[in-house]
Design an enzyme around this catalytic site. Structure first.
Site, PDB file in Angstrom:
ATOM      1  N   GLN A   1      -2.416   2.156   9.991  1.00 50.34           N
ATOM      2  CA  GLN A   1      -1.120   2.244   9.305  1.00 50.34           C
ATOM      3  C   GLN A   1      -0.127   3.096  10.090  1.00 50.34           C
ATOM      4  O   GLN A   1       1.077   2.867  10.013  1.00 50.34           O
ATOM      5  CB  GLN A   1      -1.294   2.835   7.893  1.00 50.34           C
ATOM      6  CG  GLN A   1      -2.031   1.936   6.917  1.00 50.34           C
ATOM      7  CD  GLN A   1      -3.523   2.205   6.905  1.00 50.34           C
ATOM      8  OE1 GLN A   1      -4.077   2.760   7.849  1.00 50.34           O
ATOM      9  NE2 GLN A   1      -4.184   1.794   5.840  1.00 50.34           N
TER      10      GLN A   1
ATOM     11  N   ARG B   1       0.850  -1.179   0.000  1.00 46.90           N
ATOM     12  CA  ARG B   1       0.000   0.000   0.000  1.00 46.90           C
ATOM     13  C   ARG B   1       0.899   1.247   0.000  1.00 46.90           C
ATOM     14  O   ARG B   1       2.108   1.156   0.142  1.00 46.90           O
ATOM     15  CB  ARG B   1      -0.945  -0.001   1.197  1.00 46.90           C
ATOM     16  CG  ARG B   1      -0.211  -0.301   2.493  1.00 46.90           C
ATOM     17  CD  ARG B   1      -0.741   0.416   3.650  1.00 46.90           C
ATOM     18  NE  ARG B   1      -0.528   1.840   3.529  1.00 46.90           N
ATOM     19  CZ  ARG B   1       0.661   2.443   3.660  1.00 46.90           C
ATOM     20  NH1 ARG B   1       1.770   1.759   3.896  1.00 46.90           N
ATOM     21  NH2 ARG B   1       0.764   3.755   3.525  1.00 46.90           N
ATOM     22  N   GLY B   2       0.251   2.397  -0.181  1.00 41.21           N
ATOM     23  CA  GLY B   2       0.991   3.631  -0.384  1.00 41.21           C
ATOM     24  C   GLY B   2       1.042   3.859  -1.882  1.00 41.21           C
ATOM     25  O   GLY B   2       1.470   2.980  -2.640  1.00 41.21           O
ATOM     26  N   ALA B   3       0.623   5.038  -2.303  1.00 38.19           N
ATOM     27  CA  ALA B   3       0.450   5.283  -3.735  1.00 38.19           C
ATOM     28  C   ALA B   3       1.697   4.941  -4.563  1.00 38.19           C
ATOM     29  O   ALA B   3       1.598   4.186  -5.544  1.00 38.19           O
ATOM     30  CB  ALA B   3       0.008   6.732  -3.946  1.00 38.19           C
TER      31      ALA B   3
ATOM     32  N   ASN C   1      -6.073  11.867   0.257  1.00 43.80           N
ATOM     33  CA  ASN C   1      -5.150  11.069   1.057  1.00 43.80           C
ATOM     34  C   ASN C   1      -6.005  10.269   2.037  1.00 43.80           C
ATOM     35  O   ASN C   1      -7.229  10.394   2.086  1.00 43.80           O
ATOM     36  CB  ASN C   1      -4.139  11.984   1.789  1.00 43.80           C
ATOM     37  CG  ASN C   1      -3.010  11.208   2.439  1.00 43.80           C
ATOM     38  OD1 ASN C   1      -2.460  10.289   1.830  1.00 43.80           O
ATOM     39  ND2 ASN C   1      -2.671  11.528   3.669  1.00 43.80           N
ATOM     40  N   LYS C   2      -5.363   9.475   2.838  1.00 46.51           N
ATOM     41  CA  LYS C   2      -6.033   8.601   3.807  1.00 46.51           C
ATOM     42  C   LYS C   2      -7.126   9.352   4.578  1.00 46.51           C
ATOM     43  O   LYS C   2      -6.955  10.505   4.960  1.00 46.51           O
ATOM     44  CB  LYS C   2      -4.976   8.095   4.798  1.00 46.51           C
ATOM     45  CG  LYS C   2      -5.491   7.196   5.896  1.00 46.51           C
ATOM     46  CD  LYS C   2      -6.213   5.982   5.390  1.00 46.51           C
ATOM     47  CE  LYS C   2      -5.389   5.239   4.370  1.00 46.51           C
ATOM     48  NZ  LYS C   2      -6.192   4.303   3.562  1.00 46.51           N
TER      49      LYS C   2
ATOM     50  N   ARG D   1      -7.649  -1.156  -6.994  1.00 48.01           N
ATOM     51  CA  ARG D   1      -8.034  -0.056  -6.106  1.00 48.01           C
ATOM     52  C   ARG D   1      -8.303   1.197  -6.943  1.00 48.01           C
ATOM     53  O   ARG D   1      -7.606   1.444  -7.922  1.00 48.01           O
ATOM     54  CB  ARG D   1      -6.956   0.232  -5.044  1.00 48.01           C
ATOM     55  CG  ARG D   1      -6.824  -0.928  -4.041  1.00 48.01           C
ATOM     56  CD  ARG D   1      -5.963  -0.540  -2.856  1.00 48.01           C
ATOM     57  NE  ARG D   1      -6.663   0.347  -1.947  1.00 48.01           N
ATOM     58  CZ  ARG D   1      -6.055   1.041  -0.975  1.00 48.01           C
ATOM     59  NH1 ARG D   1      -4.751   0.971  -0.839  1.00 48.01           N
ATOM     60  NH2 ARG D   1      -6.753   1.816  -0.175  1.00 48.01           N
TER      61      ARG D   1
ATOM     62  N   ASP E   1      -2.624  10.448  -2.312  1.00 45.15           N
ATOM     63  CA  ASP E   1      -2.909   9.365  -3.250  1.00 45.15           C
ATOM     64  C   ASP E   1      -3.278   9.877  -4.630  1.00 45.15           C
ATOM     65  O   ASP E   1      -3.110   9.178  -5.619  1.00 45.15           O
ATOM     66  CB  ASP E   1      -4.019   8.470  -2.700  1.00 45.15           C
ATOM     67  CG  ASP E   1      -3.535   7.708  -1.485  1.00 45.15           C
ATOM     68  OD1 ASP E   1      -3.533   8.287  -0.379  1.00 45.15           O
ATOM     69  OD2 ASP E   1      -3.104   6.553  -1.643  1.00 45.15           O
TER      70      ASP E   1
END
Lengths: 343, 343
Positions: free
Chosen positions: B193, B43-45, B244-245, B86, B234
């Site tokens: 996270q 995960r993480g763009a 973002n998150k 995703r 993201d």
């Protein structure tokens, strides 16, 4: 309270086991009451006050009731000990003060009579709490429009009081009036009172509720799903600064940023007029494990530093109104608070 | 990537098992890569983009490499499939577009040569990502003063990229420069996270870190422990609105209320100039069980309604600057973004 003053005991729902288990615990000695408060088996400022009152009764009879002096001494020891259970909610100290004052005001007679008087005082605290909930619900529901979305944080419901709550009383009362509302409940880390308790209470009473993580509140507000925020309080200073569950201050700032009214619902026993503002309210720091092992499993690296304040203080200027059993304080300042509390 | 283009495979740290277990998984087919992205094992763009590039290589050879047409067809199928893993992070689509474009730009020759070219492209994406991290770190560290407290949300660290991160690159680079900083990491519900990954990365690299629950950020800011907020992104729209998150938008509002600068650190591949503003960014909704059964235990009543958006959009006006590998975009608007990205 189950039974009479001589042999009865305090029965509590163990809130740490909800929502998956409904377990009641019977408290027959003061350490069990102290532990129940400390470990949040019973929580919510008004409920802590009620539990402490009955705990004082249990303590007063713990050395025998034949001798009145023994009862008085045991009561004093019990109330002093119970004061050490949690620091922030003022209702704890308020209720224990009432029990001490009731004993002091009782003319010398005999042990059993004094004990009966003490149970009467504890019952009065609980009974007043029930009436307070209904009254807060009535005043608060007047502020609610049909169909509104209401955000709440933590649990200020029936579990937090002797009846149907403070913040949730507003919602239950609005529902009884046929104003359909939809509640968004912040899960309220670290102990998840919103997920475990508020969602459970609302679901049981048939109020539509959507659970969100604390960090989703801003997004839900941005989507215009929230028309009001209503929360409880653990201690309110003379100027209206209100201590409540950690995260409340952030929710108040987010509500302001979105132009959403932010209400606090709390009984007059929550006010501590002896302190000028919120900076004097002691904030309990709790065990880091609540954060690192919150879900029954380790979720952070071993040895990590954790900051875990249990409460924060929302400044009066972010509070649209405080809903008390004596009416709504609005705008919130030292003058309007004195006025409404004076009745 | 371990091995050559014909028989090699993609090795990933399974981020869902951190911080208590360090487990690497070897991906030898496209469904395993797709699942790793979908289930947030990777995960993480930027890291998603890198993984997708290598996933495309694995897909391209999946029907045999003797015939060049077969490789082209298999690549197209793999990139189409990986696109469905995703929806929000644009780097996924950017990397897959690059892989498709690399194939299209390769003149007809033979299957093995085309496959070699594709691995070269995936390697280039990863290599550029490493260089990007270092460059973001360098530009970002210039904004940091010695001794500052920095709040971050979610994980934009080494685990989210091929090297040492975006938001965390700023911190690691500042640390390398001898500017001692203290990081406050939001735990970042529902998937934690921040608690599981950010705290772990910082601890491993010896950066002082304090873990907090998301709802404590406002209080920590009020206590003046935070001088800057740095987060990842993201997808960033042409006007600077940044997805973002979930929770990032709330943190940005809280930072504004406390007068704290709020920075986004993200590579140029995160920008989607095809969309005018954040309203066009698709927001992934994830499984309610992430909220109700977060870590192996049920923490909400059965059947409760849950809202679980994985991202939110922070409007450009709340962002003090965007730290890219090409420089810092400040103030944030469509003009400055075009200017800096043009290099």
């Amino acid at each position: 309270w189950v039974g009479d003053e001589q042999t009865g005991h305090l029965r509590l729902i163990d809130q740490t086991r909800l929502p998956t288990e409904f377990i009641e615990i019977d408290c027959r000695d003061v350490p069990t009451v102290w532990e129940a408060i400390k470990l949040l088996r019973v929580r919510g400022a008004p409920a802590i006050g009620v539990a402490a009152g009955y705990g004082a009764v249990i303590g007063a009879r713990s050395q025998g009731v034949k001798d009145e002096g023994t009862v008085r001494k045991a009561l004093a020891e019990a109330t002093a000990y119970l004061r050490t259970s949690r620091p922030t909610a003022v209702n704890l100290f308020w209720a224990l003060d009432r029990m001490d004052a009731a004993a002091a005001a009782t003319p010398p007679s005999n042990g059993p009579a004094l004990l009966k008087r003490l149970l009467h005082e504890a019952d009065a605290i609980a009974e007043e709490d029930r009436a307070m909930c209904r009254s807060i619900g009535k005043f608060g529901a007047e502020l609610v429009q049909a169909g509104e979305g209401i955000l709440t944080h933590c649990n200020a419901g029936g579990l937090a009081t002797a009846d149907y709550g403070t913040a949730l009383a507003v919602i239950f009362s609005a529902q009884e009036q046929g104003k359909h509302v939809h509640v968004f409940a912040d899960e309220t880390r670290p102990l998840l009172q919103g997920a475990r308790l508020t969602a459970w209470e609302l679901q049981r009473r048939g109020v539509p509720v959507t659970l969100i993580c604390d960090n989703m509140a801003a997004q839900v507000m941005k989507e215009r799903k929230i028309q009001k925020v209503v929360v409880g309080a653990d201690r309110i200073a003379a100027n209206g600064d209100a201590a409540n569950k950690i995260g409340t201050y952030g929710v108040a700032l987010l509500a302001k940023a979105h132009g959403i009214p932010f209400y606090v619902a709390a009984p007059s026993s929550t006010f501590d007029l002896s302190i000028a503002d919120g900076s004097a309210i002691p904030i309990e720091q709790r065990d880091p494990q609540e954060v690192t092992h919150g879900f029954g499993r380790q979720t952070a690296p071993a040895g990590v530093s954790v900051y875990n304040p249990a409460f924060d203080v929302t400044p009066a200027e972010l509070i649209s109104g405080i809903i008390t059993e004596k009416g709504v304080i609005r705008p919130v300042n030292a003058g309007t608070i004195r006025e409404v509390l004076a009745g």
